[in-house]
Design a protein around this motif. Structure first.
Motif, mmCIF file in Angstrom:
data_model
loop_
_atom_site.group_PDB
_atom_site.id
_atom_site.type_symbol
_atom_site.label_atom_id
_atom_site.label_comp_id
_atom_site.label_asym_id
_atom_site.label_seq_id
_atom_site.Cartn_x
_atom_site.Cartn_y
_atom_site.Cartn_z
ATOM 1 N N MET A 30 61.078 59.532 63.562
ATOM 2 C CA MET A 30 62.278 59.265 62.690
ATOM 3 C C MET A 30 62.621 58.975 61.940
ATOM 4 S SD MET A 30 65.546 57.074 64.635
ATOM 5 C CE MET A 30 67.704 57.294 64.522
ATOM 6 N N THR A 31 63.230 59.246 61.276
ATOM 7 C CA THR A 31 63.715 59.388 59.396
ATOM 8 C C THR A 31 64.056 57.942 59.248
ATOM 9 O OG1 THR A 31 63.034 61.828 59.289
ATOM 10 C CG2 THR A 31 63.915 60.500 57.783
ATOM 11 N N GLU A 32 63.568 57.789 58.621
ATOM 12 C CA GLU A 32 64.179 56.238 57.523
ATOM 13 C C GLU A 32 65.685 56.199 57.026
ATOM 14 O OE1 GLU A 32 63.335 51.971 56.133
ATOM 15 O OE2 GLU A 32 61.687 53.277 55.432
ATOM 16 N N GLU A 33 66.662 56.034 57.155
ATOM 17 C CA GLU A 33 68.317 56.276 56.412
ATOM 18 C C GLU A 33 68.876 55.652 55.141
ATOM 19 O OE1 GLU A 33 71.484 55.713 59.182
ATOM 20 O OE2 GLU A 33 70.415 53.885 59.848
ATOM 21 N N ILE A 34 68.419 56.360 54.330
ATOM 22 C CA ILE A 34 68.774 56.137 52.825
ATOM 23 C C ILE A 34 70.216 55.823 52.781
ATOM 24 C CG2 ILE A 34 67.697 56.546 50.434
ATOM 25 C CD1 ILE A 34 65.591 55.747 52.454
ATOM 26 N N PHE A 35 70.864 54.519 52.067
ATOM 27 C CA PHE A 35 71.340 54.362 51.305
ATOM 28 C C PHE A 35 72.042 54.351 50.044
ATOM 29 C CE2 PHE A 35 71.791 51.482 54.761
ATOM 30 C CZ PHE A 35 71.626 52.449 55.305
ATOM 31 N N ASP A 36 72.805 54.451 49.267
ATOM 32 C CA ASP A 36 73.383 53.871 47.631
ATOM 33 C C ASP A 36 73.907 52.986 47.886
ATOM 34 O OD1 ASP A 36 73.102 57.231 46.599
ATOM 35 O OD2 ASP A 36 75.392 57.361 47.715
ATOM 36 N N ILE A 37 72.564 52.720 46.545
ATOM 37 C CA ILE A 37 73.213 50.586 46.273
ATOM 38 C C ILE A 37 74.520 51.604 45.490
ATOM 39 C CG2 ILE A 37 72.516 49.117 44.788
ATOM 40 C CD1 ILE A 37 69.903 50.048 44.990
ATOM 41 N N VAL A 38 75.470 50.257 45.023
ATOM 42 C CA VAL A 38 76.755 50.038 44.891
ATOM 43 C C VAL A 38 77.485 49.581 44.176
ATOM 44 C CG1 VAL A 38 77.214 52.675 46.887
ATOM 45 C CG2 VAL A 38 78.194 49.809 46.866
ATOM 46 N N ASP A 39 78.165 49.691 43.508
ATOM 47 C CA ASP A 39 79.032 48.144 42.698
ATOM 48 C C ASP A 39 79.680 47.828 43.524
ATOM 49 O OD1 ASP A 39 81.435 49.876 42.608
ATOM 50 O OD2 ASP A 39 80.491 50.561 40.146
ATOM 51 N N GLU A 40 80.347 46.454 43.172
ATOM 52 C CA GLU A 40 81.133 45.754 43.706
ATOM 53 C C GLU A 40 83.187 46.691 44.352
ATOM 54 O OE1 GLU A 40 82.019 44.865 39.547
ATOM 55 O OE2 GLU A 40 80.408 45.568 40.565
ATOM 56 N N ASN A 41 82.996 47.515 43.557
ATOM 57 C CA ASN A 41 83.671 48.588 43.420
ATOM 58 C C ASN A 41 83.246 49.573 45.070
ATOM 59 O OD1 ASN A 41 86.350 47.179 42.038
ATOM 60 N ND2 ASN A 41 84.756 47.877 40.085
ATOM 61 N N GLY A 42 82.298 49.934 44.888
ATOM 62 C CA GLY A 42 81.598 50.573 46.306
ATOM 63 C C GLY A 42 81.574 51.951 45.878
ATOM 64 N N ASN A 43 81.071 51.514 44.008
ATOM 65 C CA ASN A 43 81.208 53.138 43.454
ATOM 66 C C ASN A 43 78.688 53.020 43.366
ATOM 67 O OD1 ASN A 43 83.214 54.233 42.161
ATOM 68 N ND2 ASN A 43 83.170 52.616 41.242
ATOM 69 N N PRO A 44 78.427 54.178 43.796
ATOM 70 C CA PRO A 44 77.242 54.806 43.522
ATOM 71 C C PRO A 44 76.845 54.082 42.212
ATOM 72 C CG PRO A 44 77.733 56.243 44.477
ATOM 73 C CD PRO A 44 79.633 55.642 43.909
ATOM 74 N N THR A 45 75.384 53.459 41.960
ATOM 75 C CA THR A 45 75.527 52.995 40.832
ATOM 76 C C THR A 45 74.050 54.309 40.105
ATOM 77 O OG1 THR A 45 72.952 51.495 41.425
ATOM 78 C CG2 THR A 45 75.575 50.425 41.171
ATOM 79 N N GLY A 46 73.725 54.686 40.933
ATOM 80 C CA GLY A 46 72.866 55.708 40.642
ATOM 81 C C GLY A 46 71.115 55.496 41.331
ATOM 82 N N ASP A 47 70.552 54.175 42.009
ATOM 83 C CA ASP A 47 70.247 53.852 42.719
ATOM 84 C C ASP A 47 70.384 54.352 44.072
ATOM 85 O OD1 ASP A 47 68.218 53.571 40.458
ATOM 86 O OD2 ASP A 47 69.262 51.807 40.093
ATOM 87 N N THR A 48 69.222 54.696 44.593
ATOM 88 C CA THR A 48 69.013 53.974 46.787
ATOM 89 C C THR A 48 68.306 52.908 47.241
ATOM 90 O OG1 THR A 48 67.241 55.925 46.850
ATOM 91 C CG2 THR A 48 69.872 56.622 46.355
ATOM 92 N N VAL A 49 68.422 52.510 48.498
ATOM 93 C CA VAL A 49 67.678 51.426 49.268
ATOM 94 C C VAL A 49 68.010 52.306 51.008
ATOM 95 C CG1 VAL A 49 69.472 50.181 49.674
ATOM 96 C CG2 VAL A 49 66.998 48.949 49.483
ATOM 97 N N SER A 50 66.873 51.647 51.457
ATOM 98 C CA SER A 50 66.055 52.169 52.592
ATOM 99 C C SER A 50 67.212 50.937 53.467
ATOM 100 C CB SER A 50 64.484 52.428 53.522
ATOM 101 O OG SER A 50 64.531 50.346 52.240
ATOM 102 N N ARG A 51 67.583 51.722 54.462
ATOM 103 C CA ARG A 51 67.917 50.496 55.436
ATOM 104 C C ARG A 51 67.472 49.572 55.686
ATOM 105 N NH1 ARG A 51 71.890 51.852 61.091
ATOM 106 N NH2 ARG A 51 71.719 49.940 61.485
#
Length: 254
Positions: free
Chosen positions: A1-22
Motif C-alpha cells: 500500500m502506497t504511503e500517504e504524503i501530506f503538504d506541510i502547512v503554516d498556521e493558516n493552512g497554506n502549503p509551505t512547499g514541503d511534504t511529509v509522510s503520514r
C-alpha cells in the motif's frame, strides 16, 4: 500500500512547499491539513448531526463517535475536492462542490497514546457542512474507517463534549463550535423572518377584519378570523421568502 504524503502547512493552512509522510507527521507532530464534513439535518425544528463511530482499528480514538466524515488532505490536493472524496469513500454520499458549504477552519494539536504508541496530531482542519437529505439506512459505509453512523441532537452533543467530556465522543470542539454557530445563526435568521411575516400578516388580517366588522356589525369575530388568516398568510410568505433566498444563495455559489 502506497504511503500517504501530506503538504506541510503554516498556521493558516497554506502549503509551505514541503511534504511529509503520514507516519512522520504523526510521529513528530508536523502540521498538515484535513477536511471535516458535517452532515446536518432539521428534525422537527431541532438541528441534528450525523456522527460516525470510528473503527476499532483506527490509530486514534477507536470506537468513539466523531465528525460525520473526515480525512487527511493529500499533497497537491485542495480541501474541497478532499471533502467530496471523503464523503464518497466513507459514507457513499456522491456530493458535488455546490452541495458543501465552507464554514471555517480550526487547529487541532494534541499528543496521546493509542494502542501502546504515542500519536501526535498537529493539523489545520477545513470544515464543510452538507445539508441534503440523507437516509442512513442507504449509506454505503467504509468498514475500514468506521463501524456505524447515528443521528444526534446537536445541542446534546455540544453539552456532552463540555468538560468533563463524555468519552463516548471524540468530536473536536473547534469544529463542533464552528458548525453550531453556523446552524444557530441560520435558525435565528429563519425565525426572525417567520416572526416578521406573522406580525405583518396579523396587522393585515386585523385591517381586513375591522373592515368586514364595520360592514357586518360583527367586529370581534371578523377581527379574530382576520388575524388568524393573516398570520397563516404571513407564515406562508416567510417560508416562501426563505426558500427563495436559499435558491438565490445556491445561484450565487454556482
Amino acid at each position: 500500500m502506497t504511503e500517504e504524503i501530506f503538504d506541510i502547512v503554516d498556521e493558516n493552512g497554506n502549503p509551505t512547499g514541503d511534504t511529509v509522510s503520514r507516519a512522520q507527521a504523526h510521529e513528530e507532530g508536523i502540521r498538515h491539513r484535513t477536511a471535516h464534513i458535517w452532515v446536518v439535518r432539521d428534525n422537527m425544528g431541532r438541528p441534528e448531526v450525523l456522527l460516525q463511530k470510528r473503527a476499532l482499528n483506527k490509530d486514534s480514538f477507536p470506537g468513539r463517535y466523531d465528525t460525520s466524515s473526515a480525512g487527511h488532505i493529500q499533497a497537491g490536493d485542495e480541501p474541497l475536492e478532499s471533502a467530496i472524496r471523503e464523503l464518497s469513500e466513507e459514507l457513499g454520499i456522491k456530493a458535488n462542490k455546490d452541495d458543501l458549504e465552507f464554514v471555517g477552519t480550526f487547529p487541532i494539536q494534541y499528543e496521546k497514546e493509542f494502542h501502546g504508541k504515542m500519536f501526535k496530531d498537529n493539523e489545520i482542519a477545513f470544515v464543510y457542512v452538507y445539508q441534503k437529505d440523507v437516509d442512513i439506512n442507504k449509506l454505503s459505509i467504509q468498514k475500514e474507517e468506521l463501524d456505524s453512523v447515528e443521528w444526534f441532537n446537536l445541542e446534546k452533543v455540544y453539552k456532552a463534549c463540555q468538560p468533563p467530556r463524555d468519552e463516548k465522543f471524540c468530536v473536536p470542539m473547534g469544529g463542533l463550535e464552528i458548525v453550531r454557530k453556523y446552524v444557530n445563526e441560520k435558525y435565528q435568521a429563519q425565525g426572525e423572518n417567520m416572526s416578521k411575516g406573522m406580525i405583518l400578516g396579523m396587522f393585515i388580517g386585523m385591517a381586513i377584519g375591522i373592515a368586514l366588522g364595520a360592514a357586518t356589525g360583527k367586529m370581534g369575530t371578523n377581527m379574530t378570523m382576520g388575524m388568524c388568516v393573516g398570520m397563516v398568510i404571513g407564515m406562508s410568505v416567510a417560508v416562501a421568502h426563505r426558500n427563495d433566498q436559499e435558491d438565490k444563495d445556491e445561484t450565487v455559489k454556482r
